[in-house]
Design an enzyme around this catalytic site. Structure first.
Site, PDB file in Angstrom:
ATOM      1  N   GLU A  78      -4.862  10.460 -25.168  1.00  0.00           N
ATOM      2  CA  GLU A  78      -3.648  10.677 -25.970  1.00  0.00           C
ATOM      3  C   GLU A  78      -4.025  11.080 -27.395  1.00  0.00           C
ATOM      4  O   GLU A  78      -4.889  10.474 -28.008  1.00  0.00           O
ATOM      5  CB  GLU A  78      -2.778   9.412 -25.983  1.00  0.00           C
ATOM      6  N   ARG A  88      13.332   4.670 -19.936  1.00  0.00           N
ATOM      7  CA  ARG A  88      14.286   4.548 -18.828  1.00  0.00           C
ATOM      8  C   ARG A  88      14.371   3.108 -18.358  1.00  0.00           C
ATOM      9  O   ARG A  88      15.406   2.638 -17.930  1.00  0.00           O
ATOM     10  CB  ARG A  88      13.783   5.372 -17.644  1.00  0.00           C
ATOM     11  N   CYS A 141       2.962   1.990 -24.451  1.00  0.00           N
ATOM     12  CA  CYS A 141       1.656   2.575 -24.748  1.00  0.00           C
ATOM     13  C   CYS A 141       1.711   3.338 -26.067  1.00  0.00           C
ATOM     14  O   CYS A 141       0.865   3.162 -26.944  1.00  0.00           O
ATOM     15  CB  CYS A 141       1.200   3.485 -23.605  1.00  0.00           C
ATOM     16  N   HIS A 165      -4.748   7.000 -21.186  1.00  0.00           N
ATOM     17  CA  HIS A 165      -3.849   6.739 -20.061  1.00  0.00           C
ATOM     18  C   HIS A 165      -4.597   6.973 -18.750  1.00  0.00           C
ATOM     19  O   HIS A 165      -5.391   7.917 -18.641  1.00  0.00           O
ATOM     20  CB  HIS A 165      -2.629   7.674 -20.118  1.00  0.00           C
TER      21      HIS A 165
END
Ligand code: PCA
Length: 203
Positions: A78, A88, A141, A165
């Site tokens: 990342e 969500r 995260c 990740h």
């Protein structure tokens, strides 16, 4: 050099989180590095508070945070954390956030301070699928990535931080739509070990 490596608890109905399973397997010391491993809860703000506590207590030179990215077909380095909580699904405490900032007056984003090109090259060299990623999402995260980078920016300018990740494990995709990608735990653990060793050399 002191390296703090974190993984996350299982979340979203999963029985395991491959990020913590892989982090747990890391050796406690690498060439020239002491490695300290901790797991974090998937709970808004609580995860960051606990991480901040570890940083205050341990004063690591580098913070390597790891988490599961269900559906990813490779290891993902990342590159950016954003000032946003939006998901969500609820966290493990049942809290759902949609559009909240992590830090009310914080900047929109921070870039990872990892030696990401060397990390990428080392993992690729080992024949393991890896990609740069320009969004860590806006769930836990991203939350800890942004928080750790803010801490480095405002308090510990010599501390490097970034996020890795990892895909689902093969056993996690058995009940998912056909074609959902996965990676064996041995491969994920090896990739994280290579990245930590590269950080110890480069950071
Ligand atoms: N993955 C989630 C949070 C915890 C984890 O392992 C994420 O990508 O935000």
């Amino acid at each position: 050099m002191k390296i703090l490596v974190t993984g996350f608890d299982p979340f979203g109905g999963e029985a395991v989180n491959p990020s913590w399973m892989a982090v747990e397997q890391l050796p406690d010391a690498g060439p020239g590095a002491e490695v300290i491993k901790k797991s974090l809860p998937v709970v808004w703000f609580e995860a960051l508070k606990i991480l901040e506590g570890y940083i205050e207590e341990l004063r690591p030179d580098v913070v390597v945070m790891c988490g599961q990215a269900g559906g990813a077909d490779s290891m993902r380095i990342e590159r950016v954390g954003i000032n946003l909580c939006e998901a969500r699904i609820a966290d493990n405490a049942g809290i759902k956030l949609v559009g909240d900032p992590i830090l009310k007056d914080g900047p929109a984003a921070y870039f990872s301070t990892f030696p990401f090109r060397a990390m990428f090259a080392a993992v690729e060299e080992a024949g393991i699928a890896v990609k740069h990623s320009f969004s860590a999402g806006a769930y836990l995260c991203n939350h800890v990535l942004y928080g750790a980078l803010h801490m480095a920016e405002t308090k510990y300018p010599n501390m490097k931080a970034g996020f890795i990740h990892v895909p689902f494990l093969p056993e996690q995709v058995q009940d998912k739509p056909e074609g959902t990608p996965s990676m064996p735990i041995e491969t994920i653990a090896k990739a994280i070990r290579i990245m930590v060793e590269t950080i110890a050399k480069e950071a």
